[in-house]
Structure formats: C-alpha cells, structure tokens
Design a protein around this motif. Sequence first.
Motif, PDB file in Angstrom:
ATOM      1  N   ILE A 157      36.594  46.615  33.050  1.00  0.00           N
ATOM      2  CA  ILE A 157      37.788  46.135  32.336  1.00  0.00           C
ATOM      3  C   ILE A 157      39.011  46.197  33.249  1.00  0.00           C
ATOM      4  O   ILE A 157      39.841  45.275  33.271  1.00  0.00           O
ATOM      5  N   VAL A 158      39.129  47.274  34.016  1.00  0.00           N
ATOM      6  CA  VAL A 158      40.268  47.426  34.925  1.00  0.00           C
ATOM      7  C   VAL A 158      40.252  46.337  35.992  1.00  0.00           C
ATOM      8  O   VAL A 158      41.285  45.726  36.294  1.00  0.00           O
ATOM      9  N   ARG A 159      39.070  46.065  36.576  1.00  0.00           N
ATOM     10  CA  ARG A 159      38.982  45.008  37.588  1.00  0.00           C
ATOM     11  C   ARG A 159      39.350  43.653  36.993  1.00  0.00           C
ATOM     12  O   ARG A 159      40.055  42.855  37.624  1.00  0.00           O
ATOM     13  N   SER A 160      38.876  43.397  35.790  1.00  0.00           N
ATOM     14  CA  SER A 160      39.203  42.129  35.131  1.00  0.00           C
ATOM     15  C   SER A 160      40.704  42.049  34.847  1.00  0.00           C
ATOM     16  O   SER A 160      41.323  40.989  34.996  1.00  0.00           O
ATOM     17  N   ILE A 205      35.281  40.235  48.609  1.00  0.00           N
ATOM     18  CA  ILE A 205      35.082  41.634  48.220  1.00  0.00           C
ATOM     19  C   ILE A 205      35.364  41.801  46.733  1.00  0.00           C
ATOM     20  O   ILE A 205      34.672  42.525  46.018  1.00  0.00           O
ATOM     21  N   GLY A 206      36.405  41.097  46.249  1.00  0.00           N
ATOM     22  CA  GLY A 206      36.735  41.163  44.825  1.00  0.00           C
ATOM     23  C   GLY A 206      35.637  40.589  43.957  1.00  0.00           C
ATOM     24  O   GLY A 206      35.257  41.176  42.939  1.00  0.00           O
ATOM     25  N   LEU A 207      35.091  39.421  44.357  1.00  0.00           N
ATOM     26  CA  LEU A 207      33.988  38.817  43.607  1.00  0.00           C
ATOM     27  C   LEU A 207      32.754  39.710  43.631  1.00  0.00           C
ATOM     28  O   LEU A 207      32.070  39.876  42.613  1.00  0.00           O
ATOM     29  N   MET A 208      32.466  40.279  44.787  1.00  0.00           N
ATOM     30  CA  MET A 208      31.325  41.179  44.904  1.00  0.00           C
ATOM     31  C   MET A 208      31.511  42.384  43.978  1.00  0.00           C
ATOM     32  O   MET A 208      30.560  42.834  43.327  1.00  0.00           O
ATOM     33  N   GLY A 209      32.742  42.897  43.908  1.00  0.00           N
ATOM     34  CA  GLY A 209      33.026  44.024  43.021  1.00  0.00           C
ATOM     35  C   GLY A 209      32.819  43.682  41.560  1.00  0.00           C
ATOM     36  O   GLY A 209      32.299  44.494  40.785  1.00  0.00           O
ATOM     37  N   ALA A 222      42.139  37.684  42.586  1.00  0.00           N
ATOM     38  CA  ALA A 222      40.945  38.278  43.190  1.00  0.00           C
ATOM     39  C   ALA A 222      41.266  39.129  44.414  1.00  0.00           C
ATOM     40  O   ALA A 222      40.561  40.091  44.712  1.00  0.00           O
ATOM     41  N   ASP A 223      42.322  38.779  45.166  1.00  0.00           N
ATOM     42  CA  ASP A 223      42.684  39.567  46.341  1.00  0.00           C
ATOM     43  C   ASP A 223      42.996  41.007  45.946  1.00  0.00           C
ATOM     44  O   ASP A 223      42.565  41.961  46.612  1.00  0.00           O
ATOM     45  N   ALA A 224      43.764  41.171  44.864  1.00  0.00           N
ATOM     46  CA  ALA A 224      44.120  42.511  44.397  1.00  0.00           C
ATOM     47  C   ALA A 224      42.889  43.280  43.947  1.00  0.00           C
ATOM     48  O   ALA A 224      42.791  44.500  44.158  1.00  0.00           O
ATOM     49  N   VAL A 225      41.929  42.571  43.333  1.00  0.00           N
ATOM     50  CA  VAL A 225      40.669  43.214  42.956  1.00  0.00           C
ATOM     51  C   VAL A 225      39.957  43.708  44.210  1.00  0.00           C
ATOM     52  O   VAL A 225      39.374  44.790  44.227  1.00  0.00           O
TER      53      VAL A 225
END
Length: 495
Positions: free
Chosen positions: A247-250, A46-50, A258-261
């Motif tokens: 920027i926030v996701r990065s 989900i994080g990578l997709m985001g 990535a889990d937190a993203v």
Amino acid sequence: MNDGDNNIKKGLLKSTSIIGGTQVFVILTGLVKTKVIAILLGPTGIGLMGLFQSIIDMVRNATGLGINYSGVKDVAEAHDTGDSARISIAIFTLRRWAIFTGLLGVLVTVLLCVPLSNYSFDSPQYALSIAISSLSILFTSVNLGQVALLQGLRMIKKMAKVSALSAIVGTLIVIPIYWKFGIKGIVPAIVISALGSLVVSWFNVHKIEIKKPDLSLIRTFYEGLSMVKLGFFMVISSFLSVATMYIVRSYINKQMGADAVGYFQSVFSITNVYLSVVLNAMLADFFPRLCAAKIDKKSSTSLVNQQLELALLIGSIMVVVIMVLARFILSILYSSDFVYATSLLQWHMIGVLLTFMVWPLGVLFLAYGDGKFSVITDAFWSIVYFLLIYFGWRRYGFEILGIAYVFATAAKFVLVFLITRRYYDFTFSSINTKYILLFAFLSLLLFVVVRTFHGVIKGVLVSVIICIVFGYSLYSMNKIVSIAHIIKKILKRNA
C-alpha cells in the motif's frame, strides 16, 4: 556470569558467525547483482520490480500459512525428542504442506491478477505478467520448507551452504536476463531465480537420510493442523507487513511516480538485507533453543537477554557504519540517481537499531505458540506507520517515510515489552539496559551529527562516535569469546 550462560552465548555467537559470514558473502554477491540491475533498469525499473515483488510477497505470505516458521518449531521439538519416527513425520508433513500452500498461492494470484494489476498500475495490462510471476510463489514456498527443515534439525552449516549457493545462482540467472530484456525481464527473472534457489535447497536436503513414514494425505492434513494453527497468526502478521509495504509503495507511486518508488525500494532493500545479516544469523540457532527453553520462563528470559546482548553488540556497529556511509552506499549499490534517498536510509538505521531491540522479544511469541501477539504488535506497527505517512506527507514529503519507520518501530518496541513482561515475566538484564541506553544515545547523536555538521568538525565527531561504538562492542564481545584466538585460527587455517 556463570559458565552455563557463557557457553550458551558462545554457541549462539558461533552459529551467528557461521550464518552471518554467509550473509556477508550473500551481500557481497548481491552488490554485483544490485549494481547491474540498477544500471540496466534505473529508478523506474527498480520501482516496477518492487511493485511486482510486493504483490508476490503479499500473496505468498497470505497463502503460506506461516509454515516456514511454525514448521521449524515442530521439527525442532521432534528433533529434541530423539524419536526418529516423530522426526520423519514432522519433516514429511512440513514438505507436503509447503507444496500445498505454494499451489494455493499460484491459484489465488491467477484469480486476482486483474484487480491486482488495476490497483498497482492503474491498468489491467500487467495482469498476465502477475499471473506468470505466481510460479515463483510455488518455488519459494517449497524452498522455504526445505530451509525450515534444516533449521529445525539445527544443520547450521548446511543452511549457510544453501544460502551462499542460492545467492550465486540467483546472480548468475538474473543479470543475463536483465541485460538481454531490460524491464521486460523482471517477471522471468523473479520466476527463474526462485526456481534456482529451490534447486539448490532440494539438492542439499535430499542427501539427508530420512526414513519415509507411513503417512497418508489425510493424516498429513491432521498432523499439519498444529503448524497451521500457529501459522494462521503468522499469515496475518506477515500479510499485514507485506500488505502495508504494498500500500505504501502504491501511495508513493501515486504521489511522486515510479522513480520515488525506486528510491524507497532501494532503502527498503538495503535495510532488509543488512537486517538479515544479524537477524537470520541469530534466528538459525536461537529459535530452536528457545522452543526447548519455553517451559521455563526464567530460562527463556535468560536466553532472550543473551541473544539481545549479541544483537546489540553486533548490530550497533552496522548501524553507525551505514548511517555515516549512506550516500556512498546508495551510489555504489545503485547509482548516483539514488542518493536522493540518503536521508531516508539514515532514518531507517535508527529504526534498525530499534528492531534489534524488539526482535528477540518477539520471537518469544512464536516459541510459546502465542501467534496472536505477533498479529497484535505487527498490526499496531502497520497502522502507526501508514497513518504517520498519510497525515505527515503534506508537511514532510518523502522524508516522512523514514520518520514514520522510526516512530512506528519505537511504539512497537514499547508494546512488545509490555506484553512479554505481562505474560512471560520478561525483564531486561542490567547489561542490556546499559547497552540499550548507550547505543541508542550514540546512534541518535551520530544521526544529528551527520545531518547537522560539515567539514572537519563533522569528521572529528563522527570518528569519535564510531571509535567508541566499535571499541566498546569488540571489547564486550571479547569477554564472551577471544577475538584474537578466532583470528589466529583463521590465519592458521589459511596459512
């Protein structure tokens, strides 16, 4: 309240119910899609997709020139004249510019795929995937142009149909892809689902009889300059919002992984989806009406207040329900792993209520063609939001994401009100002043209750607050249109 005002409210409520009902269907369809994706991909997927979606959205907003908003304005104004020649010119100009901006987005993404991969993933290995995903920018740009055309012509039912069918097609496309390929299917799913939505909108729009005008490419360019002028500010405004999220996701990825993203993405998605139920439903008819009313500041103020009234009555119900059921919703929509973000979702619901307050005022900027104010207010929000996250992370950790969202939105609300007051003579009606104070108080009270109390006391207090919000909202809406009459019509139709 005079009959004219009440009729306008009824019209707005009717269009809201049509699009809103469709949005509910879209959400229910999305429940299946989201749940399956969460199970198949997990928080990391989900994080990578985001992150991929953030890149695509950022480039699309930067190169889209805002024509999906400014195009609505041009088509709506042409439609109000009743001049078929002017209408056809506006429509074909919108279509051609949508294709051009889509191609521009593809080119920019391909050229920047390596640095985008390096910044987002600290590696160039995703550059090819980013380049391939750029095709979705072209498909989405043309699709949004078709939807803008329907909105400008006030074809609300067709808009609803396109939205519903796109949701079904998107679900049928992505689930098999993720089932077969897992995380490797993220890019194909993004591209093919965007193509599916384009096919749906194109199939519905091409049935509309529009006489092809004698419009050369050079004239198309000049005809579209008015769209681009307003769209330029919308580009900057949208780009600021999308870039901030990127920027926030990065930043989250660097701080927690990535889990937190993925946790953040789940809350961000829920917030946007449920916001769209109310805002997209209302924008469908509200924006074209406001474009027609802008010549009279008194009329535009009245229309904004009427829309704000509906936004608060409908939106407050959604806010309290999601705030109470936050943990359950995250678990159902995603998985038990995502309940970590419960607190963040509760914070976001306070921000959602503030968004309902600021949004109708912000639409004034578009109706008057004052895109610079959209840029100023969105830039202000982005700066406040990121600075709060950056300087508050060490003390508050993951929860600062929610705190920052609320305070940044509250600050934007104040700024937007001051601007609309100064330049458009906008004032809140007495009924909206009462609604703002009442629903803000009840939402904040509920926020404290769900986070502080437990057991029977919590259950009693939550039940009382929800009953007050539901009861008062439905009672107030019943003054606009008989809810009992609507229920009888629905039952009679299904009998």
